[in-house]
Design a protein around this motif. Structure first.
Motif, PDB file in Angstrom:
ATOM      1  N   ARG A 385      87.588-129.851  62.238  1.00 25.03           N
ATOM      2  CA  ARG A 385      87.510-128.452  62.684  1.00 25.03           C
ATOM      3  C   ARG A 385      88.911-127.886  62.895  1.00 25.03           C
ATOM      4  NH1 ARG A 385      88.511-124.223  63.969  1.00 25.03           N
ATOM      5  NH2 ARG A 385      87.332-122.663  65.159  1.00 25.03           N
ATOM      6  N   ALA A 509      78.850-129.305  58.226  1.00 24.08           N
ATOM      7  CA  ALA A 509      79.771-129.153  59.351  1.00 24.08           C
ATOM      8  C   ALA A 509      80.996-128.337  58.955  1.00 24.08           C
ATOM      9  CB  ALA A 509      80.190-130.524  59.863  1.00 24.08           C
ATOM     10  N   THR A 511      80.999-126.024  56.704  1.00 25.24           N
ATOM     11  CA  THR A 511      80.520-124.645  56.616  1.00 25.24           C
ATOM     12  C   THR A 511      80.462-124.015  58.002  1.00 25.24           C
ATOM     13  OG1 THR A 511      79.219-125.195  54.653  1.00 25.24           O
ATOM     14  CG2 THR A 511      78.639-123.170  55.813  1.00 25.24           C
ATOM     15  N   ARG A 512      79.990-124.776  58.994  1.00 23.42           N
ATOM     16  CA  ARG A 512      79.992-124.294  60.374  1.00 23.42           C
ATOM     17  C   ARG A 512      81.414-124.004  60.843  1.00 23.42           C
ATOM     18  NH1 ARG A 512      77.109-128.782  63.769  1.00 23.42           N
ATOM     19  NH2 ARG A 512      77.877-127.448  65.461  1.00 23.42           N
ATOM     20  N   SER A 516      82.990-120.500  62.077  1.00 15.99           N
ATOM     21  CA  SER A 516      83.618-120.409  63.387  1.00 15.99           C
ATOM     22  C   SER A 516      84.995-119.761  63.294  1.00 15.99           C
ATOM     23  CB  SER A 516      83.732-121.812  64.000  1.00 15.99           C
ATOM     24  OG  SER A 516      84.417-121.781  65.225  1.00 15.99           O
ATOM     25  N   PRO A 546      72.143-128.359  64.512  1.00 19.59           N
ATOM     26  CA  PRO A 546      72.191-127.323  63.472  1.00 19.59           C
ATOM     27  C   PRO A 546      72.010-127.898  62.063  1.00 19.59           C
ATOM     28  CG  PRO A 546      73.955-126.985  65.063  1.00 19.59           C
ATOM     29  CD  PRO A 546      73.382-128.334  65.329  1.00 19.59           C
ATOM     30  N   GLU A 547      72.587-129.084  61.808  1.00 19.89           N
ATOM     31  CA  GLU A 547      72.408-129.706  60.499  1.00 19.89           C
ATOM     32  C   GLU A 547      70.935-130.058  60.262  1.00 19.89           C
ATOM     33  OE1 GLU A 547      74.957-130.337  62.424  1.00 19.89           O
ATOM     34  OE2 GLU A 547      76.719-129.971  61.176  1.00 19.89           O
TER      35      GLU A 547
END
Length: 661
Positions: A385, A509, A511-512, A516, A546-547
């Protein structure tokens, strides 16, 4: 307007959270030796290169470009021809466009691996020569910079103690200094670091040791290193930048300095660190892949980048004068997460060094460079991230004037490594939609045969480099280090299955993370998780729900459209739904140890007993401050070396005491 702020703008800092307590004074601070290091403008003219052209490098790049263009063009043509019999509708245009981008990405990586295999067999390659050249007497001074930010003090100083003992065993004590650069903010952490440093300084022989703590954390690690250069860099010719989990062989450090002395046009040499010391299933999968596939991938990058290489932020040697001249980073215009100081500073520093005419090289043939990896998939994604945000900032650097085209390519590939995640998901979804029956005519759907063939080729682009790495291991006689030929092949199969199952989770993840960053959320700065521990199923579920929802949506997509689940959609949906279980299962130390004991996912140095070269990597956690001193005093200096090939005749006849300022 340029995408950077005025160089005199006051840097934003992270203040130490000392509250009302008085800061702890530094101990053993290095002497001042100021060196000018101005912030560099984003846009400036390139300076003439200081090195001559590399024979054949232009042809390599032309071959790479031609292969990518030809392979991608054929793939797009085949799919377009199959779909265009009755004209292309918008969904088909989107699908073909996704194939263009994603197939080109995989073709590039595959061609680079082929080139790396070719380069690795050439005895006259610079990369091979610098790793095998006779070792001369060193004449320059080098600082080992060890940044620390809220780390476990015991393993950190144990690694430094191992490096110090290795340098002393080679008789290199006068040529190196060890400098701990602390950015920790909590007073109890700083106090623990200083106690650890005091024990480290007392507990052995070797290069001088210094410790410096910054009152304000300006620009994080990049700012920490830059401040050291400005205050103390004038006393050194080179600096080896480490991470808190870095470990480097004394012989490797010798070769790096020798290569810099032999070629004054070089600004930076990046090693290819090997992951060691992991016990969880996930960590061992990463470690095995890094040890077996990593060398070929590193050779591939060296094949097409040459002296326009990249920097990964650690386990690299840098010419201090070059870095002072070209490495001062500007702040990007705008607010976080896209603006402000550059998180992924290493790529940009490499690009600026090359813009100033300095050579930047990768040394894939040089061993003796080690690091750790995150112990679980969750820790891996948390780190990703932060890297995602840093790499997306490079969008503001890509258009900077004066950068070499290959430097721009490094930056672009860093951005695409995260930006492609939603495209992969979109490819799976559009493929499923194209396979569904036509709602208007009721005709049966079906993905075109040409498209299936293109997907098969793309799968080969992913799998063949693994088999090439396996073949290279056999050819070099390294099979026993991986448990033998058959166990190594079984490990390749196990790693391939695991990476297939975790790839959709990582893409989701990423993509999240992209969403963000797009929503303006800053990743902040937290210490990286390195210790292996117990991960509960509840924690895995809380992180990956979420996944699971995305997986359920994908599983319902095919039946909802009147078509069954395609293999691609089925694998993606199943792995996403099972993400919490996969993460929990692979976080187990006990399962990882059982796999190791069964001879699977073995890496060099794990059998019959771990050699000294891996000591100090997640395996030595003394209680500070006494244990390090006792441990170091109880073994000979040569036993602390990192490499059994170390020449014993280089051990000094009398120990050299640690000197401090």
């Amino acid at each position: 307007m340029h995408a950077y702020t005025h160089p005199l703008q006051r840097r934003e800092s992270e203040r130490r959270s000392f509250g009302g307590a008085a800061p702890v004074s530094d101990t053993g601070a290095p002497p001042l030796a100021p060196l000018a290091m101005p912030d560099q403008p984003l846009h400036r003219a390139a300076e003439p290169r200081r090195f001559g052209p590399e024979p054949g490098l232009g042809r390599r790049r032309a071959v790479l470009a031609a292969f990518c263009a030809l392979a991608t063009g054929l793939a797009v043509f085949a799919v377009t021809a199959a779909m265009a019999r009755d004209g292309l509708d918008p969904l088909e245009v989107v699908h073909v466009s996704l194939i263009l981008v994603l197939f080109g990405w995989m073709a590039f990586s595959f061609a680079a691996n082929l080139g790396g295999l070719w380069l690795s067999r050439r005895a006259d390659a610079w990369e091979r020569a610098m790793a095998q050249a006779p070792l001369p007497a060193l004449t320059s001074r080098t600082a080992l910079l060890a940044p620390i930010y809220h780390e476990d003090v015991g393993p950190f100083f144990a690694r430094l103690a191992t490096m110090r003992a290795g340098l002393h065993a080679l008789g290199l004590t006068p040529m190196f200094d060890i400098v701990v650069l602390s950015d920790s903010r909590r007073p109890e952490v700083v106090a623990e670091e200083q106690r650890g440093f005091a024990a480290f300084r007392r507990g052995g022989v070797g290069p001088r040791a210094y410790y410096r703590h910054r009152p304000e954390n300006i620009d994080r690690k990049a700012g920490n290193v830059a401040e050291w250069v400005r205050r103390h860099g004038g006393a050194y010719d080179h600096m080896v930048v480490l991470d808190a989990d870095s470990l480097m062989d004394g012989l490797t450090l010798w070769r790096l300095v020798a290569a810099m002395e032999a070629d004054p046009s070089l600004g930076l040499i990046q090693t290819a660190p090997t992951i060691v010391g992991r016990r969880t299933v996930f960590g061992r999968l990463e470690q095995f892949a890094n040890n077996l596939y990593g060398p070929l991938a590193a050779w591939g990058v060296a094949w097409w980048s040459g002296a326009e290489g990249n920097y990964w932020g650690h386990n690299a040697i840098v010419r201090v004068a070059a870095f002072a001249q070209a490495g001062g980073l500007p702040h990007l215009k705008g607010k976080k997460p896209f603006g402000g100081h550059i998180l992924s500073h290493d790529f940009v520093e490499a690009a600026f060094l090359r813009r100033a005419g300095w050579g930047v090289r990768l040394a894939p043939a040089l061993g003796g460079s080690f690091e750790e990896s995150p112990p679980t998939l969750i820790d891996h994604l948390i780190r990703d991230r932060r890297w995602c945000q840093g790499n997306l900032q490079h969008l503001g650097v890509l258009g900077a004037r004066g950068l070499h085209p290959v430097s721009r390519l490094h930056l672009a590939r860093g951005v695409l490594s995260y930006a492609l995640a939603p495209l992969w998901i979109a490819l799976v979804v559009t493929g499923a939609l194209l396979s569904a029956p036509d709602a208007a005519t009721g005709e049966a759907g079906g993905y075109p045969l040409a498209g299936a063939a293109v997907l098969a080729v793309s799968l080969a682009f992913v799998l063949l480099p693994k088999l090439m790495s396996y073949a290279m291991m056999l050819a070099e006689g390294r099979a026993r280090r991986f448990g033998g030929a058959w166990r190594a092949l079984a490990s390749v199969g196990l790693e391939t299955v695991a990476s297939t199952l975790t790839a959709p989770v990582i893409m989701a993840a990423h993509t999240r993370a992209l969403l963000s960053v797009a929503l303006g959320r800053d990743a902040g700065w937290s210490a990286q998780q390195r210790d292996e521990g117990r991960l509960s199923g509840r924690a895995a579920l809380a992180f990956h729900w979420p996944e699971m929802l995305i997986g359920l949506a994908l599983a319902a997509l095919g039946p909802a459209m009147g078509a069954g689940l395609s293999p691609w959609l089925a694998v993606a949906a199943a792995s996403l739904v099972a993400a919490p279980f996969i993460v929990w299962w692979t976080a187990s130390i006990a399962r990882g140890v059982r796999l190791r004991d069964a001879g699977l996912l073995l890496t060099p140095g794990e059998r019959p007993t771990p050699p000294v070269q891996c000591e100090g990597v997640n395996s030595f956690k003394p209680s500070m401050p006494e244990t390090i001193s006792a441990r170091q005093a109880s073994r000979p200096a040569v036993a602390g070396s990192l490499n059994s090939r170390m020449p014993t005749m280089a051990v000094p006849t009398a120990p050299t005491p640690v000197q401090t300022a």
